[in-house]
Design a protein around this motif. Structure first.
Motif, PDB file in Angstrom:
ATOM      1  N   SER A 168       0.889  -1.321  -0.086  1.00  0.00           N
ATOM      2  CA  SER A 168       0.192  -0.065  -0.019  1.00  0.00           C
ATOM      3  C   SER A 168       0.983   1.365   0.031  1.00  0.00           C
ATOM      4  O   SER A 168       1.175   2.048   1.099  1.00  0.00           O
ATOM      5  CB  SER A 168      -0.880  -0.037   1.074  1.00  0.00           C
ATOM      6  N   PRO A 356       3.358  -2.557  -8.574  1.00  0.00           N
ATOM      7  CA  PRO A 356       4.132  -3.445  -7.614  1.00  0.00           C
ATOM      8  C   PRO A 356       5.378  -3.964  -8.250  1.00  0.00           C
ATOM      9  O   PRO A 356       5.943  -4.674  -7.579  1.00  0.00           O
ATOM     10  CB  PRO A 356       3.029  -4.367  -7.136  1.00  0.00           C
ATOM     11  N   LEU A 395      -2.430  -6.316  -2.639  1.00  0.00           N
ATOM     12  CA  LEU A 395      -2.620  -4.950  -3.081  1.00  0.00           C
ATOM     13  C   LEU A 395      -3.677  -4.053  -2.535  1.00  0.00           C
ATOM     14  O   LEU A 395      -5.081  -4.443  -2.500  1.00  0.00           O
ATOM     15  CB  LEU A 395      -2.712  -4.847  -4.599  1.00  0.00           C
ATOM     16  N   THR A 399      -6.103  -1.664  -8.301  1.00  0.00           N
ATOM     17  CA  THR A 399      -6.695  -2.856  -8.598  1.00  0.00           C
ATOM     18  C   THR A 399      -8.025  -2.143  -9.083  1.00  0.00           C
ATOM     19  O   THR A 399      -8.782  -2.869  -9.419  1.00  0.00           O
ATOM     20  CB  THR A 399      -6.931  -3.672  -7.431  1.00  0.00           C
ATOM     21  N   SER A 408      -9.515   1.545  -4.182  1.00  0.00           N
ATOM     22  CA  SER A 408      -8.288   2.386  -3.765  1.00  0.00           C
ATOM     23  C   SER A 408      -8.843   3.289  -2.802  1.00  0.00           C
ATOM     24  O   SER A 408      -8.039   4.302  -2.507  1.00  0.00           O
ATOM     25  CB  SER A 408      -7.262   2.891  -4.592  1.00  0.00           C
TER      26      SER A 408
END
Length: 435
Positions: A168, A356, A395, A399, A408
């Motif tokens: 994050s 990521p 995650l 997304t 998010s």
């Protein structure tokens, strides 16, 4: 053979609101109540918890209800709810009497800091996670755990071993193409700190690029704070567009909408974005739009015209001339380019989602992707991996392509964190050491 050592259940990369909410969910999880808590630690590169600190403008309010806090939608009885915070601060009656669902960002940030105090012993600040790698000395076969590499302010590195990682790291500030930052050209993410450090007498002409909430709030702030200055708002649209926060539209942020998006068809997902982007992207609250229009109208009445809206336009280049910034403004209406000279340019042009892959390094090859090259993500926010990588990589952000608009955002933070906590606990194995 590597010596036996402790292995954590979870390592969190970053400690903003999302991973703070996850920490709350893990502490309140049924496994903890049974006396079987998970072992977790978080690492954050900032010196302390911070959430958009440079946009905590005095007049700025939250765009979501106070009930969409760290925990309430998952656990209404949580001791980490916004209501509990108000009660402990002694402001609950006053907040209710104010009859407002939307606290200021300053108050909500204070709430986040209040909640963070309960996890100070499990968060390490001022460190940066530089990578996730195969454990030293790991033998052949599927990886059940990984090492998270951490670097401190002295440049020294260490590694923490864990069975699961929750990434994050937040968003990356985006500047207009061809425009870089300097001491007179800022991104909104650095606004307040830089603005307070400037001599206001040296700011007589300010331009703000962007059509969203942050851009409009910065325009209002500099206009009010600098009564001697001219403020130009450069907008790609014909004025600001209103955010749709009506009840039916807001259902797109409900927890149930995540399933509808995740398990929906390509056609239904495309419809989500087409019809509901105006709930969150490049839109502004009605109150802010009306406040700015009123200021511009009052200027016309007074004959001052301090506030100027440069509509249907884009800032394409900047050139420094001493302390001045010369902006090349491209009109989308006439296709002509004109120069605008200012003392300060603020770009409230949004953010890019985190990727990521950089953290995963060589392990990214084990993370499967879709036809468009994006990471595939399970419903529980875990990356889909090949059998060679069994460690869970989760995650918190990035997304949207799999989980939709709220994936998010704060709107669904409590439920999302609860789902991740359930998944993490369900994947836990024992014993707590490996060789």
């Amino acid at each position: 053979m590597e010596t036996e050592r402790e292995i954590l259940d979870i390592v969190g990369v970053g400690f903003g609101p999302s991973n703070l909410s996850l920490a709350v969910a893990l502490e309140e999880h049924e496994s903890a109540r049974r006396g079987e808590p998970v072992a977790f630690a978080f690492f954050e590169r900032q010196p302390r918890l911070g959430w958009h600190r440079n946009m905590l403008l005095p007049s700025a309010k939250m765009q979501i209800s106070f009930l969409k806090d760290l925990a309430t939608f998952r656990n209404p009885a949580s001791r980490y709810s916004f209501i509990s915070y108000l009660h402990e601060r002694g402001r609950l009656p006053q907040f209710v009497n104010n009859q407002d669902f939307f606290p200021t960002r300053l108050e909500f940030h204070d709430y986040l800091e209040w909640a963070e105090a309960g996890f100070a012993d499990r968060v390490t600040y001022n460190v940066e996670v530089t990578g996730i790698r195969r454990p030293a000395g790991a033998g052949p076969g599927p990886l059940e755990s990984v090492e998270v590499v951490v670097r401190d302010t002295r440049g020294e590195t260490s590694a923490v071993r864990t069975r699961n990682v929750v990434v994050s790291t937040g968003l990356v500030p985006r500047m207009p193409i061809g425009i870089g930052r300097d001491d007179r050209v800022w991104h909104s993410s650095e606004f307040l700190e830089r603005f307070r450090a400037m001599d206001p007498r040296r700011l007589r002409r300010i331009a703000v690029v962007g059509a969203g909430q942050s851009a409009a709030e910065i325009v209002r702030h500099v206009y009010d704070e600098l009564p001697h200055a001219e403020v130009s708002a450069i907008l790609p649209s014909y004025g600001y567009s209103i955010a749709d926060d009506t009840p039916f539209a807001n259902q797109v942020f409900d927890p149930a909408a995540t399933d509808e998006y995740y398990f929906g068809s390509d056609r239904s997902r495309e419809a989500f974005w087409r019809y509901h982007r105006n709930t969150n992207y490049s839109v502004v609250d009605d109150e802010v739009i009306r406040a700015l229009f009123q200021r511009a109208y009052d200027d016309e009445v007074a004959g001052t015209a301090r506030l100027r809206f440069v509509n249907l336009a884009r800032a394409e280049q900047v050139k420094r001339i001493g302390d001045e910034v010369r902006i090349s403004v491209h009109s989308l209406a006439t296709e002509q380019v004109s120069d605008l000279d200012v003392d300060l340019l603020v770009c409230a042009t949004g953010y890019d989602v985190m990727d990521p892959a950089g953290l995963l390094g060589d392990l990214d090859v084990h993370c499967l992707r879709d036809a468009e090259g994006r990471h595939r993500v399970e419903r529980d926010y875990r990356l889909v991996t090949s059998p060679e990588l069994r460690c869970g990589i989760y995650l918190q952000g990035g997304t949207e392509h799999t989980h939709g608009l709220a994936s998010s955002l704060l709107s669904n933070i409590a439920v999302r964190s609860g789902e991740i906590a359930d998944s993490l606990v369900g994947r836990r194995t024992s014993p707590q050491t490996v060789s």
